[in-house]
Design a protein around this motif. Structure first.
Motif, mmCIF file in Angstrom:
data_model
loop_
_atom_site.group_PDB
_atom_site.id
_atom_site.type_symbol
_atom_site.label_atom_id
_atom_site.label_comp_id
_atom_site.label_asym_id
_atom_site.label_seq_id
_atom_site.Cartn_x
_atom_site.Cartn_y
_atom_site.Cartn_z
ATOM 1 N N LEU A 62 0.723 -1.162 -0.032
ATOM 2 C CA LEU A 62 -0.015 -0.025 -0.045
ATOM 3 C C LEU A 62 0.836 1.191 0.003
ATOM 4 N N ILE A 63 1.996 1.256 0.554
ATOM 5 C CA ILE A 63 2.969 2.446 0.807
ATOM 6 C C ILE A 63 3.419 2.673 -0.742
ATOM 7 N N ASP A 64 3.455 1.676 -1.435
ATOM 8 C CA ASP A 64 4.439 1.700 -2.821
ATOM 9 C C ASP A 64 3.151 2.220 -3.618
ATOM 10 N N ARG A 65 1.792 2.085 -3.474
ATOM 11 C CA ARG A 65 0.742 2.433 -4.453
ATOM 12 C C ARG A 65 0.537 3.882 -4.205
ATOM 13 N N VAL A 66 0.518 4.421 -2.749
ATOM 14 C CA VAL A 66 0.245 5.802 -2.347
ATOM 15 C C VAL A 66 1.290 6.776 -3.040
ATOM 16 N N GLY A 67 0.565 7.720 -3.744
ATOM 17 C CA GLY A 67 1.607 8.697 -4.294
ATOM 18 C C GLY A 67 1.864 9.903 -3.491
ATOM 19 N N ALA A 68 1.234 10.258 -2.521
ATOM 20 C CA ALA A 68 1.544 11.306 -1.710
ATOM 21 C C ALA A 68 2.935 11.187 -1.163
ATOM 22 N N PRO A 69 3.902 12.558 -1.141
ATOM 23 C CA PRO A 69 4.935 12.461 -0.596
ATOM 24 C C PRO A 69 5.178 12.328 0.842
ATOM 25 N N ASP A 70 4.146 12.517 1.864
ATOM 26 C CA ASP A 70 4.217 12.305 3.005
ATOM 27 C C ASP A 70 3.453 11.265 3.516
ATOM 28 N N VAL A 71 3.963 10.049 4.100
ATOM 29 C CA VAL A 71 3.077 9.134 4.519
ATOM 30 C C VAL A 71 3.095 8.881 6.031
ATOM 31 N N VAL A 72 2.079 9.023 6.629
ATOM 32 C CA VAL A 72 1.868 8.665 8.025
ATOM 33 C C VAL A 72 1.269 7.261 8.510
ATOM 34 N N LEU A 73 1.974 6.496 8.983
ATOM 35 C CA LEU A 73 1.334 5.201 9.314
ATOM 36 C C LEU A 73 0.771 5.234 10.719
ATOM 37 N N VAL A 74 -0.585 4.734 10.807
ATOM 38 C CA VAL A 74 -1.176 4.583 12.038
ATOM 39 C C VAL A 74 -1.401 3.279 12.576
ATOM 40 N N GLY A 75 -0.804 2.644 13.479
ATOM 41 C CA GLY A 75 -1.106 1.464 14.028
ATOM 42 C C GLY A 75 -1.719 1.415 15.330
ATOM 43 N N HIS A 76 -3.030 0.783 15.433
ATOM 44 C CA HIS A 76 -3.871 0.693 16.542
ATOM 45 C C HIS A 76 -3.858 -0.710 16.977
ATOM 46 N N CYS A 77 -3.253 -1.014 18.419
ATOM 47 C CA CYS A 77 -3.153 -2.230 19.136
ATOM 48 C C CYS A 77 -2.243 -3.042 18.239
ATOM 49 N N TYR A 78 -2.578 -4.292 17.643
ATOM 50 C CA TYR A 78 -1.929 -5.186 17.038
ATOM 51 C C TYR A 78 -1.437 -4.402 15.783
ATOM 52 N N GLY A 79 -2.079 -3.581 15.128
ATOM 53 C CA GLY A 79 -1.556 -2.911 13.854
ATOM 54 C C GLY A 79 -0.391 -2.515 13.964
ATOM 55 N N ILE A 80 0.352 -1.985 15.124
ATOM 56 C CA ILE A 80 1.537 -1.338 15.180
ATOM 57 C C ILE A 80 2.748 -2.279 14.873
#
Length: 505
Positions: A62-80
């Motif tokens: 998904l990071i590779d598909r996103v074209g925006a220059p600034d990517v913020v990754l948000v991890g909730h609970c297990y998602g981190i």
């Protein structure tokens, strides 16, 4: 433009982010909720080999598909865990990592270490042990309806959303929870934001308090690139406070938030002098126990002081060498009783059973000492040690003449994972009968701890328990070494006088 990649916790999918994602898009950001392989609507794509690495690759793709220059990754609970794994593969694309109501896993940690429910952790550990079964055991069932609070506080979640959470939950591939995280130096060096949900038992004040204790694991948080926010809700803010969460995420992306300060270079607060003068008398050390003996003949009653925590295993000096506990031991000996301090092994939240065993062993050692009146003993708990009082309140032995607690935690916060019936003093109090309980309550308490005290006092009122409250309105948690005032000195004298009075009656 900033793009938020939103990775949810166990058993859920992209649907939990629906309202928060909509708010972010309305504000002009990109929002990409993720459903990981084997979770949510992708539950049928998993197999026995699906693990953390599978879901890390989901986020990387998904990071590779996103074209925006600034990517913020948000991890909730297990998602981190998949968030951190993916950040290590694409660190140059990541502007910030947001830890949403979750701790900081270290390299090599499996996600099961973050699960708050000890019973679930134990079950997962057995599932990967030598006695593990085969077949469909690679799927971990979601919590039963009505049991989601065991994974975190559901405070603020509307009934309809809670029903949807239970209805749409999917089994979790076991490997996602048991495979170790590979945390690279590049990922660990990225800017981060922690969003703490106060109704789940975490707050900035509590983080700062542990930092002041000198826990070396938290020193990395004293960095200008590390920020914090609080949300006054439970563990699922995307369901209970989606608008507030979206606003905090937007602010986090710009680097806003509270920054921690390094502990002052002078002596740490808990190592400053005790607020009362007491005779400097020799102490006897037996294993983890220190005894302060009065100037008196014959067996004397004893007060066993139980320190709080968790205290990092490598912390030095250990609690029985802290000025406050030394001061209490000496002061009680000055009043004619035996003062006892114990280095119990409450080093982490999973250590409460072991700490309870340490206290029980210490009490038996003390009661067997010929200089102690073994039928007249008081137990005095501090801070996080207050939860250890539940065992004695639930079934008071005849030798226990009084229980005392100073700025205690009296019910486990949801995020602590103590979900069983043990270590819940407010519940155990109903079985304590007329056992005297002397409670010292500070007016400047951390709100999350103060709430547990109020719950305890409500239970005391319901069952007419013999609770005496010593209020110290202007004092803070740990006041014996930081608030030297007439009010705090009077409070300590009052509490000691009450406890010793119960021992002698």
């Amino acid at each position: 433009m900033t793009a938020f990649i939103l990775v949810s916790g166990a058993h859920t999918g992209d649907w939990v982010w629906q309202e928060t994602a909509a708010r972010l898009r309305e504000a002009g950001a990109e929002a990409h909720p993720v459903t990981l392989t084997g979770m949510g609507d992708r539950r049928h794509e998993a197999g026995p080999d699906t693990g953390l690495e599978t879901q890390v690759e989901d986020v990387v793709a998904l990071i590779d598909r996103v074209g925006a220059p600034d990517v913020v990754l948000v991890g909730h609970c297990y998602g981190i865990h998949p968030v951190l794994g993916a950040a290590g593969r694409r660190p140059e694309r990541i502007a910030r990592i947001v830890y949403l109501d979750v701790g900081q896993p270290q390299d090599g940690d499996p996600a099961l270490t973050l699960i708050p429910d000890q019973a679930v952790r134990d079950r997962l550990a057995r599932a990967t042990g030598p006695d593990a079964r085969t077949g469909d055991d690679w799927l971990v069932p979601p919590p039963a309806p009505g049991e989601w609070h065991r994974w975190g506080s559901t405070a603020g979640v509307p009934d309809a959303a809670l029903a949807r959470l239970a209805d749409r939950a999917a089994p979790q591939p076991l490997g996602t929870l048991t495979q170790p995280l590979r945390l690279t130096e590049a990922a660990a060096a990225l800017p981060t934001t922690g969003i703490l949900c106060t109704a789940n038992g975490s707050s900035i004040a509590m983080v700062e308090q542990v930092l002041r204790m000198g826990d070396p694991r938290l020193l990395a948080l004293v960095d200008p690139r590390v920020t914090f926010f609080e949300l006054a809700t439970g563990h699922w803010p995307m369901l209970s406070a989606p608008a507030e969460l979206a606003e905090v995420l937007r602010r986090a992306a710009t680097g806003e938030g509270h920054r921690l300060s390094a502990p002052a270079p002078e002596q740490p607060a808990h190592l400053r002098p005790f607020l009362l003068d007491a005779t400097e008398r020799p102490r006897e050390r037996v294993g983890r126990v220190d005894l302060y003996l009065p100037d008196a003949d014959g067996p004397r009653p004893a007060v066993v002081f139980v320190h709080g925590g968790p205290v990092p295993e490598g912390a030095r000096p250990t609690p029985r060498d802290w000025p406050a506990l030394i001061g209490y031991g000496r002061y009680v000996a000055d009043q004619g009783a035996v003062g006892v301090t114990v280095d119990h092994r409450l080093h982490g939240l999973a250590d409460y059973p072991r700490a309870a065993e340490d206290i029980a062993e210490a009490v038996e050692l003390v009661r067997a000492d010929p200089r102690v009146d073994g039928d007249r003993v008081a137990l005095w708990y501090f801070s996080g040690g207050g939860l250890l009082s539940a065992d004695r309140l639930a079934a008071p032995p005849p030798w226990l003449r009084c229980v005392a607690a100073t700025y205690p935690v009296l019910q486990p916060p949801p995020s602590w994972g103590l979900t069983g019936s043990r270590f819940r003093p407010a519940d155990a109090l109903r079985s304590a009968g007329r056992l005297p309980f002397v409670l010292t309550r500070v007016g400047q308490e951390i709100p999350e701890i103060a709430a547990t005290v109020e719950e305890f006092l409500a239970a005391a009122a319901e069952c007419a328990a013999a609770v005496e409250v010593v209020d110290v309105p202007d004092a803070r948690h740990g006041f014996e070494t930081i608030d030297h005032t007439d009010q705090t000195r009077a409070a300590v004298r009052h509490a000691v006088r009450s406890v010793l009075g119960h021992l002698r009656s």
